[in-house]
Design a protein around this motif. Structure first.
Motif, mmCIF file in Angstrom:
data_model
loop_
_atom_site.group_PDB
_atom_site.id
_atom_site.type_symbol
_atom_site.label_atom_id
_atom_site.label_comp_id
_atom_site.label_asym_id
_atom_site.label_seq_id
_atom_site.Cartn_x
_atom_site.Cartn_y
_atom_site.Cartn_z
ATOM 1 N N VAL A 19 0.955 -1.555 0.093
ATOM 2 C CA VAL A 19 0.636 0.059 0.074
ATOM 3 C C VAL A 19 1.341 1.657 0.371
ATOM 4 O O VAL A 19 0.721 2.060 -0.901
ATOM 5 C CB VAL A 19 -1.161 0.161 1.441
ATOM 6 C CG1 VAL A 19 -2.048 1.519 0.979
ATOM 7 C CG2 VAL A 19 -2.373 -1.200 1.108
ATOM 8 N N ALA A 22 2.234 1.735 -3.267
ATOM 9 C CA ALA A 22 1.353 2.100 -4.160
ATOM 10 C C ALA A 22 1.676 3.840 -4.272
ATOM 11 O O ALA A 22 2.034 4.853 -5.538
ATOM 12 C CB ALA A 22 -0.111 2.059 -4.525
ATOM 13 N N ILE A 26 2.157 7.291 -6.873
ATOM 14 C CA ILE A 26 0.946 8.110 -6.668
ATOM 15 C C ILE A 26 1.797 9.835 -6.449
ATOM 16 O O ILE A 26 2.089 10.361 -7.661
ATOM 17 C CB ILE A 26 0.364 7.889 -6.036
ATOM 18 C CG1 ILE A 26 -0.889 6.861 -7.131
ATOM 19 C CG2 ILE A 26 -0.765 9.181 -6.238
ATOM 20 C CD1 ILE A 26 -1.749 6.593 -5.538
ATOM 21 N N ILE A 46 1.182 4.063 -11.444
ATOM 22 C CA ILE A 46 0.160 3.865 -11.127
ATOM 23 C C ILE A 46 -0.780 2.937 -10.983
ATOM 24 O O ILE A 46 -0.748 2.183 -9.989
ATOM 25 C CB ILE A 46 -0.657 5.369 -11.145
ATOM 26 C CG1 ILE A 46 -0.227 6.522 -11.172
ATOM 27 C CG2 ILE A 46 -2.526 5.280 -10.478
ATOM 28 C CD1 ILE A 46 -0.965 7.492 -12.048
ATOM 29 N N ARG A 47 -0.767 1.953 -12.211
ATOM 30 C CA ARG A 47 -1.379 0.660 -12.603
ATOM 31 C C ARG A 47 -1.049 -0.167 -11.916
ATOM 32 O O ARG A 47 -1.598 -1.081 -11.339
ATOM 33 C CB ARG A 47 -2.395 0.994 -14.480
ATOM 34 C CG ARG A 47 -2.918 1.571 -14.628
ATOM 35 C CD ARG A 47 -3.797 1.121 -15.852
ATOM 36 N NE ARG A 47 -2.662 0.692 -16.745
ATOM 37 C CZ ARG A 47 -2.191 2.055 -17.424
ATOM 38 N NH1 ARG A 47 -2.983 3.131 -17.411
ATOM 39 N NH2 ARG A 47 -1.307 1.804 -18.750
ATOM 40 N N SER A 49 1.652 -0.487 -10.115
ATOM 41 C CA SER A 49 2.521 -0.467 -8.733
ATOM 42 C C SER A 49 0.465 -0.796 -7.393
ATOM 43 O O SER A 49 0.290 -1.559 -6.228
ATOM 44 C CB SER A 49 2.356 0.674 -8.143
ATOM 45 O OG SER A 49 1.817 2.004 -7.831
ATOM 46 N N GLY A 50 -0.556 -0.157 -7.617
ATOM 47 C CA GLY A 50 -2.037 -0.045 -7.543
ATOM 48 C C GLY A 50 -2.491 -1.806 -7.491
ATOM 49 O O GLY A 50 -2.824 -2.351 -6.860
ATOM 50 N N SER A 51 -2.482 -2.493 -8.538
ATOM 51 C CA SER A 51 -2.640 -3.811 -8.974
ATOM 52 C C SER A 51 -1.854 -4.673 -7.961
ATOM 53 O O SER A 51 -2.841 -5.819 -7.571
ATOM 54 C CB SER A 51 -2.528 -3.908 -10.883
ATOM 55 O OG SER A 51 -2.685 -5.283 -10.819
ATOM 56 N N SER A 53 -0.572 -3.892 -5.185
ATOM 57 C CA SER A 53 -1.269 -4.138 -3.591
ATOM 58 C C SER A 53 -3.202 -5.063 -3.767
ATOM 59 O O SER A 53 -3.037 -5.665 -3.224
ATOM 60 C CB SER A 53 -1.268 -2.941 -3.843
ATOM 61 O OG SER A 53 -1.737 -2.371 -2.224
#
Length: 122
Positions: A19, A22, A26, A46-47, A49-51, A53
């Motif tokens: 988390v 990610a 950002i 962004i996509r 790193s977020g994915s 998590s």
């Protein structure tokens, strides 16, 4: 690298580390220049790193080891994509050097930890 806390402490929970990674990605891309090329990599970072998590979060709700390995493997795949994106940004020398260095170091550690979890479940 500036971070949310003044004394950026080490986190020992993988979910919290993902988390934070990610979130830091950002914060990093918010400061980057606006151009067609850089915007492409900003969105990709962004996509991915977020994915990573989100996939790990899903892995925690799995019932079987096979499902857990699959979800964590997806997380590793997305982390490797994040690493590659950060390397491209490094190559074109965009963004703060210290932030890029921290993010690249962090993503290497996260890949190693998640990969070790997969190997331990096999």
């Amino acid at each position: 690298m500036e971070v949310n806390e003044p004394n950026f402490e080490k986190i020992f929970n993988l979910e919290d580390c993902l988390v934070r990674f990610a979130g830091e990605c950002i914060l990093f891309v918010r400061k980057l220049e606006k151009s067609y090329e850089v915007d492409y990599y900003k969105n990709q970072l962004i996509r991915s790193s977020g994915s990573s998590s989100l996939n790990y979060g899903e892995a925690q709700g799995t019932i079987t080891d096979k499902d857990f390995i699959f979800k964590v493997s997806l997380s590793v795949k997305e982390l490797k994509e994040s690493r590659n994106t950060l390397k491209v940004l490094e190559y074109i020398k965009t963004g703060d050097f210290e932030e890029r260095k921290w993010l690249l170091n962090e993503v290497e550690e996260l890949i190693a930890i998640a990969s070790k979890m997969i190997n331990n479940k096999k």
